[in-house]
Scaffold this motif. Structure first.
Motif, short mmCIF file in Angstrom:
data_model
loop_
_atom_site.label_atom_id
_atom_site.label_comp_id
_atom_site.label_asym_id
_atom_site.label_seq_id
_atom_site.Cartn_x
_atom_site.Cartn_y
_atom_site.Cartn_z
N TRP A 154 0.91 -1.20 0.19
CA TRP A 154 0.02 -0.15 -0.05
C TRP A 154 0.86 1.26 -0.11
O TRP A 154 0.57 2.24 -0.55
N MET A 155 1.97 1.10 0.68
CA MET A 155 2.64 2.36 0.72
C MET A 155 3.41 2.65 -0.66
O MET A 155 3.73 3.76 -1.12
N ALA A 156 3.76 1.47 -1.52
CA ALA A 156 4.31 1.50 -2.83
C ALA A 156 3.25 2.36 -3.63
O ALA A 156 3.44 3.03 -4.57
N VAL A 157 1.97 1.87 -3.44
CA VAL A 157 1.00 2.43 -4.26
C VAL A 157 0.81 3.80 -4.16
O VAL A 157 0.47 4.68 -4.95
N ILE A 158 0.88 4.18 -2.86
CA ILE A 158 0.70 5.60 -2.41
C ILE A 158 1.58 6.37 -3.05
O ILE A 158 1.44 7.71 -3.50
N LEU A 159 3.04 5.99 -2.90
CA LEU A 159 3.92 6.35 -3.60
C LEU A 159 3.94 6.84 -5.18
O LEU A 159 4.14 7.89 -5.74
N GLY A 160 3.34 5.69 -5.65
CA GLY A 160 3.08 5.68 -7.39
C GLY A 160 2.11 6.77 -7.53
O GLY A 160 2.49 7.58 -8.63
N GLY A 312 8.62 13.38 -9.23
CA GLY A 312 7.51 12.61 -9.42
C GLY A 312 8.02 11.14 -10.17
O GLY A 312 7.53 10.10 -9.97
N ILE A 313 8.89 11.38 -11.14
CA ILE A 313 9.57 10.32 -11.72
C ILE A 313 10.28 9.35 -10.79
O ILE A 313 10.21 8.17 -10.64
N ALA A 314 10.74 10.12 -9.95
CA ALA A 314 11.78 9.32 -8.97
C ALA A 314 10.68 8.57 -8.01
O ALA A 314 11.00 7.16 -7.65
N LEU A 315 9.86 9.20 -7.62
CA LEU A 315 8.76 8.29 -6.79
C LEU A 315 8.11 6.96 -7.59
O LEU A 315 7.95 6.08 -6.97
N VAL A 316 7.92 7.10 -8.83
CA VAL A 316 7.35 6.26 -9.53
C VAL A 316 8.12 4.98 -9.60
O VAL A 316 8.01 4.02 -9.52
N ILE A 317 9.57 5.44 -9.87
CA ILE A 317 10.52 4.51 -9.98
C ILE A 317 10.57 3.44 -8.64
O ILE A 317 10.76 2.46 -8.70
#
Length: 330
Positions: A154-160, A312-317
């Motif tokens: 869920w943390m990864a989803v929120i970051l994405g 944002g790109i860094a967060l997606v990665i």
């Protein structure tokens, strides 16, 4: 479903990536570092080739429409799949024709939006949007498939989603047209997620090449229909789906051929990468596609993404890498 080691001869399209992720890789219990490094190298080659596909699309944006690019991309790909089927007949039980058609149609529309977003927004942003599909798969797996997510997932989803917002929100100041083009880019990720998820329901019934072939045949037929409609009706609001055929000229043919061949080579090395290394590590390395796309974008003269977009790109990665690693632990 065919084993990973057998798929190298199949030359499937990029959608086979998910099939590979859903299987446990056929690895020895103690995979040596040399093979892991080989897998990482193969994934870097694949990522470079997929970024090259985006660069070719960017170069062709003033020559032919994104609809036409979908047509040629699949026309080149279906020749290799057809050759593979001739060499090795399909082995499958079938029984899910509606889902097979659904996968083909959704995958084709996803490719429409992918190529269109590259032609309209920066290469880096378009590729980054496309690479958020694991985030949407994670969310859809909860609300559609009824699967649960752990806290880190869920943390990864929120970051994405935060990464998407950091890229998208600044575009609101550019007017409705800019926002629309970015919405189409995000739509590509959503459709890609649905296309990938449909493979889960098909892999037990169909040879992987049949799944790929359904996508490519759809990717030939639908663009023909789209270009046919464009001969009689002009719909500016749907220019990412309906566009007239324009005969490529001069160097455009070279870029089209390079696009198709790069997509094919990228898939070959993608398949090899997953057969040499652990799925979680290899999936994470796949996000180098974004880095290569940023480099190609700079070379081709795209405006450099702003600081918020880079964040944002860094967060997606980071989000994608987290999802890949969490998937490895399941």
């Amino acid at each position: 479903m065919a084993k990973i080691a057998e798929t190298e001869a199949y030359l499937p399209d990029f959608t086979f990536n998910l099939i590979l992720r859903q299987e446990k890789p056929l690895l020895l219990p103690h995979m040596d570092q040399a093979k892991l490094k080989q897998g990482v190298l193969y994934m870097l080659i694949a990522s470079f080739c997929f970024a090259l596909v985006g660069a070719c699309t960017r170069l062709l944006r003033d020559s032919i429409s994104s609809v036409e690019l979908v047509f040629f991309r699949n026309l080149i790909g279906v020749l290799f799949i057809g050759y593979s089927v001739m060499r090795r007949p399909l082995q499958q039980v079938g029984g899910k024709p509606a889902l097979l058609v659904f996968r083909g149609v959704v995958g084709t529309i996803a490719l429409y939006t992918f190529f269109y977003s590259i032609t309209q927004i920066g290469l880096a942003e378009a590729i980054t949007y496309q690479q958020t599909y694991p985030v949407f798969i994670a969310v859809f797996s909860v609300f559609v498939a009824g699967e649960g997510l752990r806290r880190k997932e869920w943390m990864a989803v929120i970051l994405g989603f935060a990464g998407i917002c950091f890229i998208f929100v600044p575009q609101m100041s550019g007017g409705l047209l800019s926002a629309r083009n970015h919405v189409i880019g995000i739509t590509n990720a959503i459709l890609t997620a649905f296309a990938y998820m449909s493979i889960r329901g098909l892999s037990a019934y169909y040879d992987s090449r049949s799944i790929v072939l359904s996508f490519m045949i759809s990717g030939i037929i639908l663009p023909i229909i789209s270009m046919g409609i464009a001969e009689f009706y002009e719909v500016p609001q749907l220019d990412f789906i309906i566009a007239s055929y324009v005969t490529p000229k001069g160097s455009a043919w070279l870029w089209i051929l390079l696009l198709g061949v790069a997509a094919m080579i990228g898939q070959i090395y993608l398949t090899k990468a997953f057969s040499y290394g652990k799925a979680g590590i290899i999936s994470a390395v796949g996000f180098s596609n974004i880095i290569f796309s940023i480099i190609f974008g700079v070379i081709l003269g795209d405006p450099s993404p702003g600081m918020l977009a880079y964040f944002g790109i860094a967060l997606v990665i980071i989000s994608g890498v987290m999802i890949s690693w969490q998937g490895k632990k399941k």
